[in-house]
Design an enzyme around this catalytic site. Structure first.
Site, short mmCIF file in Angstrom:
data_model
loop_
_atom_site.label_atom_id
_atom_site.label_comp_id
_atom_site.label_asym_id
_atom_site.label_seq_id
_atom_site.Cartn_x
_atom_site.Cartn_y
_atom_site.Cartn_z
N PHE A 179 0.84 -1.20 0.00
CA PHE A 179 0.00 0.00 0.00
C PHE A 179 0.87 1.25 0.00
CE2 PHE A 179 0.81 -0.82 4.48
CZ PHE A 179 1.00 0.45 5.02
N CYS A 180 0.27 2.34 -0.43
CA CYS A 180 0.92 3.64 -0.43
C CYS A 180 -0.18 4.70 -0.26
CB CYS A 180 1.74 3.87 -1.69
SG CYS A 180 0.79 3.70 -3.22
N THR A 181 0.11 5.95 -0.55
CA THR A 181 -0.85 7.02 -0.30
C THR A 181 -2.13 6.85 -1.11
OG1 THR A 181 0.99 8.53 0.15
CG2 THR A 181 -1.18 9.52 -0.23
N GLY A 215 -2.15 4.73 -4.18
CA GLY A 215 -2.11 3.53 -4.99
C GLY A 215 -1.10 3.52 -6.12
N ILE A 266 -4.05 4.24 0.82
CA ILE A 266 -4.58 4.64 2.13
C ILE A 266 -5.78 5.56 1.97
CG2 ILE A 266 -4.04 5.82 4.29
CD1 ILE A 266 -1.07 5.10 3.74
#
Length: 246
Positions: free
Chosen positions: A180-182, A184, A209
């Site tokens: 995951f990241c901010t 996508g 997220i």
């Protein structure tokens, strides 16, 4: 009230300078501020402005068949979080600098926020495998918050991720790993590359997220999500840490 959008889309942009010039002209006319990255592989947007202006820009972008499926994440602030408009030409809309990582040729398998929440509630995925969350962001971003018990790495740049993850890969073989990241975009490349490199137990979290906050809220998440503007970070209700007009 200011509408803030984060959006990216991988698509072949045949003439990035011309596309960027047109995008700059449209955004300026609509009095939008923020950052737009344009490359041969697509676009990456962080923009803010009046609701009708934002919608006009999005309608124009989606009228292009290449961008018809442009997905957008929304949040709001009382103050404009960007000082000016910047439209930049890049080699990549998110720099990873590795082959076998182009979402133009396919997408790594993903998991929805709702499904991930269910897995985390149960403590395993639908096949009974343990779930490990892999944070692909840098150490500054992680400092504002992350998923509970996520695997975080001491990196300063996204390009350092594969090397930093290497010592952990053997211990993850029996798990379903969800990157995951901010929003996508980093996982679009990292998940593809890692799966091509043999990590076939890796999935990506759809929408990152921010998408999780939108659909699920803050369950299983601790703290805030760092964002790249003057709001600094958003809580699970998508409220900014700093809002100059507050």
């Amino acid at each position: 009230m200011i509408v803030n959008i984060a959006a990216y889309h991988f698509a072949v942009i045949d003439d990035p300078p011309q596309f960027a010039a047109r995008l700059r002209e449209q955004a300026q006319a609509l009095q939008l501020r923020g950052t737009a990255l344009v490359a041969g592989e697509g676009i990456n947007l962080f923009l803010a402005g009046a609701a009708d202006a934002v919608q006009t820009l999005l309608d124009g972008l989606r009228a292009d068949p290449r961008l018809a499926d442009l997905a957008v994440k929304y949040s709001h602030s009382r103050a404009q979080p960007f000082a000016r408009l910047k439209v930049k030409l890049k080699k990549e809309i998110i720099a990873f600098r590795r082959e076998n990582a182009s979402p133009l040729h396919g997408r790594a398998p993903s998991v929805t926020p709702g499904t991930l929440e269910r897995w985390l509630d149960r403590g395993h995925d639908d096949d009974g495998r343990r779930v490990v969350l892999l944070d692909t962001r840098n150490r500054e971003e992680v400092g504002y918050g992350s998923f509970e018990q996520a695997l975080t790495l001491p990196i300063d740049n996204f390009t350092d991720l594969p090397q930093a993850l290497a010592p952990h890969r053997d211990s993850l073989r029996d798990a379903t790993v969800v990157s995951f990241c901010t929003g996508g975009i980093r996982c679009e490349k990292a998940a593809l590359w890692l799966r091509a490199d043999g990590m076939d137990n890796l999935l990506q979290l759809d929408g990152g997220i921010l998408g999780y906050f939108e659909q699920v809220g803050g369950r299983h998440y601790q703290g805030r999500c760092f964002v790249f503007d003057e709001r600094v970070a958003l809580d699970p209700q998508l409220q900014p840490l700093h809002d100059a007009a507050a």
